[in-house]
Design a protein around this motif. Structure first.
Motif, mmCIF file in Angstrom:
data_model
loop_
_atom_site.group_PDB
_atom_site.id
_atom_site.type_symbol
_atom_site.label_atom_id
_atom_site.label_comp_id
_atom_site.label_asym_id
_atom_site.label_seq_id
_atom_site.Cartn_x
_atom_site.Cartn_y
_atom_site.Cartn_z
ATOM 1 N N ARG A 62 1.160 -1.392 -0.236
ATOM 2 C CA ARG A 62 0.301 0.291 0.285
ATOM 3 C C ARG A 62 0.781 0.938 -0.611
ATOM 4 N NH1 ARG A 62 -5.000 -0.884 -0.769
ATOM 5 N NH2 ARG A 62 -5.401 -3.058 -1.160
ATOM 6 N N TYR A 63 0.546 2.391 -0.704
ATOM 7 C CA TYR A 63 1.200 3.562 -0.429
ATOM 8 C C TYR A 63 0.255 4.373 -0.619
ATOM 9 C CZ TYR A 63 4.609 0.366 -3.037
ATOM 10 O OH TYR A 63 5.125 -0.576 -3.209
ATOM 11 N N TYR A 64 0.474 5.673 -0.487
ATOM 12 C CA TYR A 64 -0.709 6.419 0.398
ATOM 13 C C TYR A 64 0.662 7.767 0.106
ATOM 14 C CZ TYR A 64 -4.202 4.025 1.283
ATOM 15 O OH TYR A 64 -5.501 2.805 1.543
ATOM 16 N N ILE A 65 -0.323 8.943 -0.115
ATOM 17 C CA ILE A 65 0.630 10.291 0.019
ATOM 18 C C ILE A 65 -0.048 11.110 0.546
ATOM 19 C CG2 ILE A 65 -0.124 10.957 -2.122
ATOM 20 C CD1 ILE A 65 2.152 12.002 -2.868
ATOM 21 N N MET A 66 0.989 12.236 1.132
ATOM 22 C CA MET A 66 0.168 12.990 2.134
ATOM 23 C C MET A 66 0.777 14.737 2.328
ATOM 24 S SD MET A 66 0.484 13.139 6.679
ATOM 25 C CE MET A 66 -0.589 11.541 7.085
ATOM 26 N N ASN A 67 -0.103 15.438 2.858
ATOM 27 C CA ASN A 67 0.278 16.539 2.857
ATOM 28 C C ASN A 67 0.269 17.182 4.198
ATOM 29 O OD1 ASN A 67 0.773 19.233 1.980
ATOM 30 N ND2 ASN A 67 -0.913 19.132 0.396
ATOM 31 N N LYS A 68 1.839 16.955 4.424
ATOM 32 C CA LYS A 68 1.543 17.263 6.000
ATOM 33 C C LYS A 68 2.271 18.876 6.091
ATOM 34 C CE LYS A 68 5.812 17.080 9.235
ATOM 35 N NZ LYS A 68 5.291 18.634 9.775
ATOM 36 N N PRO A 69 1.250 18.696 7.565
ATOM 37 C CA PRO A 69 0.973 20.219 7.648
ATOM 38 C C PRO A 69 2.406 20.204 9.123
ATOM 39 C CG PRO A 69 -1.106 18.608 8.864
ATOM 40 C CD PRO A 69 -0.424 17.882 7.820
ATOM 41 N N ALA A 70 2.311 21.745 8.722
ATOM 42 C CA ALA A 70 3.190 22.156 10.437
ATOM 43 C C ALA A 70 2.533 21.024 11.652
ATOM 44 C CB ALA A 70 3.268 23.508 10.549
ATOM 45 N N GLY A 71 3.346 21.440 12.751
ATOM 46 C CA GLY A 71 2.885 21.316 13.624
ATOM 47 C C GLY A 71 2.905 20.173 14.159
ATOM 48 N N GLU A 90 -8.874 6.376 10.079
ATOM 49 C CA GLU A 90 -9.035 5.051 11.149
ATOM 50 C C GLU A 90 -8.327 3.148 10.814
ATOM 51 O OE1 GLU A 90 -9.852 4.940 14.705
ATOM 52 O OE2 GLU A 90 -8.789 3.144 14.786
ATOM 53 N N ARG A 91 -9.211 3.221 9.048
ATOM 54 C CA ARG A 91 -9.222 2.371 8.667
ATOM 55 C C ARG A 91 -8.094 2.083 8.016
ATOM 56 N NH1 ARG A 91 -9.397 2.982 2.831
ATOM 57 N NH2 ARG A 91 -9.591 4.835 2.312
ATOM 58 N N LEU A 92 -7.260 2.647 7.408
ATOM 59 C CA LEU A 92 -5.383 3.482 7.202
ATOM 60 C C LEU A 92 -4.524 2.840 8.324
ATOM 61 C CD1 LEU A 92 -5.219 5.972 5.040
ATOM 62 C CD2 LEU A 92 -6.154 4.047 4.371
ATOM 63 N N LEU A 93 -5.146 2.909 9.750
ATOM 64 C CA LEU A 93 -3.905 2.786 11.297
ATOM 65 C C LEU A 93 -3.888 1.211 11.139
ATOM 66 C CD1 LEU A 93 -5.188 5.352 13.676
ATOM 67 C CD2 LEU A 93 -3.200 5.078 12.216
ATOM 68 N N LYS A 94 -4.936 0.866 10.401
ATOM 69 C CA LYS A 94 -4.866 -1.195 10.924
ATOM 70 C C LYS A 94 -3.987 -1.620 9.817
ATOM 71 C CE LYS A 94 -9.120 -1.277 11.730
ATOM 72 N NZ LYS A 94 -10.660 -0.747 10.423
ATOM 73 N N MET A 95 -3.112 -0.499 8.726
ATOM 74 C CA MET A 95 -2.409 -1.121 7.584
ATOM 75 C C MET A 95 -1.013 -1.453 7.894
ATOM 76 S SD MET A 95 -3.999 0.380 4.463
ATOM 77 C CE MET A 95 -5.291 0.398 4.154
ATOM 78 N N ASN A 96 -0.212 -1.041 8.801
ATOM 79 C CA ASN A 96 1.608 -0.907 9.511
ATOM 80 C C ASN A 96 1.833 -0.083 8.252
ATOM 81 O OD1 ASN A 96 0.495 -2.987 10.898
ATOM 82 N ND2 ASN A 96 0.629 -4.827 9.492
ATOM 83 N N LEU A 97 1.314 1.254 7.950
ATOM 84 C CA LEU A 97 1.541 2.248 7.261
ATOM 85 C C LEU A 97 2.949 2.689 8.254
ATOM 86 C CD1 LEU A 97 -1.263 4.012 5.483
ATOM 87 C CD2 LEU A 97 0.048 2.184 4.530
ATOM 88 N N PHE A 98 3.956 3.156 8.026
ATOM 89 C CA PHE A 98 5.220 4.436 8.527
ATOM 90 C C PHE A 98 5.788 5.272 7.648
ATOM 91 C CE2 PHE A 98 6.609 0.534 6.300
ATOM 92 C CZ PHE A 98 8.102 0.901 5.457
ATOM 93 N N PRO A 99 5.763 5.939 7.706
ATOM 94 C CA PRO A 99 6.466 7.368 6.870
ATOM 95 C C PRO A 99 7.722 7.047 6.083
ATOM 96 C CG PRO A 99 6.185 8.264 8.630
ATOM 97 C CD PRO A 99 5.991 6.949 8.982
ATOM 98 N N VAL A 100 7.582 6.845 4.984
ATOM 99 C CA VAL A 100 9.110 6.728 4.184
ATOM 100 C C VAL A 100 10.179 8.439 4.761
ATOM 101 C CG1 VAL A 100 10.723 6.536 2.203
ATOM 102 C CG2 VAL A 100 8.068 5.527 2.748
ATOM 103 N N GLY A 101 11.171 8.202 5.609
ATOM 104 C CA GLY A 101 11.446 9.255 5.995
ATOM 105 C C GLY A 101 10.975 10.741 7.149
ATOM 106 N N ARG A 102 11.302 11.291 7.395
ATOM 107 C CA ARG A 102 10.960 12.213 7.931
ATOM 108 C C ARG A 102 11.347 13.689 7.424
ATOM 109 N NH1 ARG A 102 11.612 10.980 13.594
ATOM 110 N NH2 ARG A 102 11.984 8.536 13.873
ATOM 111 N N LEU A 103 9.537 14.606 8.295
ATOM 112 C CA LEU A 103 10.218 15.753 8.115
ATOM 113 C C LEU A 103 10.065 16.660 9.112
ATOM 114 C CD1 LEU A 103 7.665 16.152 4.675
ATOM 115 C CD2 LEU A 103 9.721 16.247 4.086
ATOM 116 N N ASP A 104 10.492 17.627 9.095
ATOM 117 C CA ASP A 104 10.382 17.817 10.732
ATOM 118 C C ASP A 104 9.195 18.644 10.751
ATOM 119 O OD1 ASP A 104 13.353 18.110 10.625
ATOM 120 O OD2 ASP A 104 13.698 19.847 10.146
ATOM 121 N N LYS A 105 8.930 18.774 12.721
ATOM 122 C CA LYS A 105 7.641 19.624 12.875
ATOM 123 C C LYS A 105 7.008 20.697 12.452
ATOM 124 C CE LYS A 105 5.364 20.543 17.660
ATOM 125 N NZ LYS A 105 5.389 21.250 18.524
ATOM 126 N N ASP A 106 7.832 21.097 11.598
ATOM 127 C CA ASP A 106 7.671 22.585 10.651
ATOM 128 C C ASP A 106 7.796 22.707 9.457
ATOM 129 O OD1 ASP A 106 10.642 22.963 10.925
ATOM 130 O OD2 ASP A 106 10.068 24.795 11.626
#
Ligand code: URA
Length: 240
Positions: A62-71, A90-106
């Protein structure tokens, strides 16, 4: 070969338990024959599986793209602060997804989430030099000398200078631009700007490998990659 419950759970984004119910209710056929056995084995590459009259396609990952907000911090762990996982339905939380790399909080923008560990590893491995492009704003006007310095590599206090990065200054006041780099050290862009005497005041990732941030994806929203985007991403990773 794959178990029918696994196939159904993946194809319909259900939990294994929900898939069991669907199968036991007799709603599934494999190669035109009704199958109620949750452990039934089938060849996912050649079998035709139909649920409620609709032919399914098997998706291994599975692959999902997010537009991450600050915070939000990029973490899958329970934290005291909000994490990007809090933005998933909720339904995506069951999928063992994890982010590919990190973006800072801001930092805002493109974040890929997947359950494909091999692809994530390739995309993040320093060996593979996968491009990431960010829109950035600086507190002080940036110069051509900064762009030259980034191309040559700057000292950010690591063992080696940074790998060549491309800075394109694209505003009249020289305070906005796009930077493309192929590595991902902690706070890398902020530290690169500091190395040339400036501070990042805003950062947004707009591209990662073959993906670009979709203009219609609102901040905080997430959507599944299209089959075409998945194919391009998987091929991109094979060729890198
Ligand atoms: N570089 C940074 O400094 N921060 C990010 O979030 C990404 C790249």
């Amino acid at each position: 070969m794959i178990r029918l419950d696994k196939y159904i759970a993946s194809a319909l984004t259900l939990t294994r338990k929900e898939a069991h119910t669907v199968i036991r209710q007799g709603r599934v056929t494999v190669d035109s024959k009704p199958v109620r056995d949750i452990g039934f084995k089938l060849d996912e590459t050649s079998s035709t599986v139909v649920c409620d009259g609709v032919a399914l396609t098997f998706q291994k990952f599975r692959y999902y793209i997010m537009n991450k907000p600050a915070g939000y911090i990029t973490s899958t762990e329970e934290e005291r602060e909000p994490t990007v996982m809090d933005l998933l339905p909720e339904r995506l939380l069951k999928m063992n997804l994890f982010p590919v790399g990190r973006l800072d909080k801001d930092t805002e923008g493109l974040l890929l989430l997947t359950d494909n560990g091999v692809l994530a590893h390739r995309m993040l491995s320093p060996k593979h030099h996968v491009d990431k492009t960010y829109y950035l704003e600086s507190d002080i006007p940036m110069t051509d000398d900064d762009a030259d310095a980034f191309l040559k590599g700057v000292d950010i206090g690591e063992k080696n200078i940074t790998l060549p990065a491309r800075l394109v200054i694209d505003s009249e006041d020289n305070r906005r631009g796009h930077i493309t780099l192929c590595e991902g050290k902690f706070h890398q862009i902020k530290r690169m700007l500091n190395a040339v005497g400036k501070n990042v005041t805003y950062l947004e990732r707009v591209a990662f490998a073959s993906l670009t941030l979709p203009s219609e994806l609102e901040r905080g929203e997430v959507r599944e990659l299209t089959p075409e985007e998945i194919e391009t991403l998987e091929n991109f990773n094979k060729s890198e």
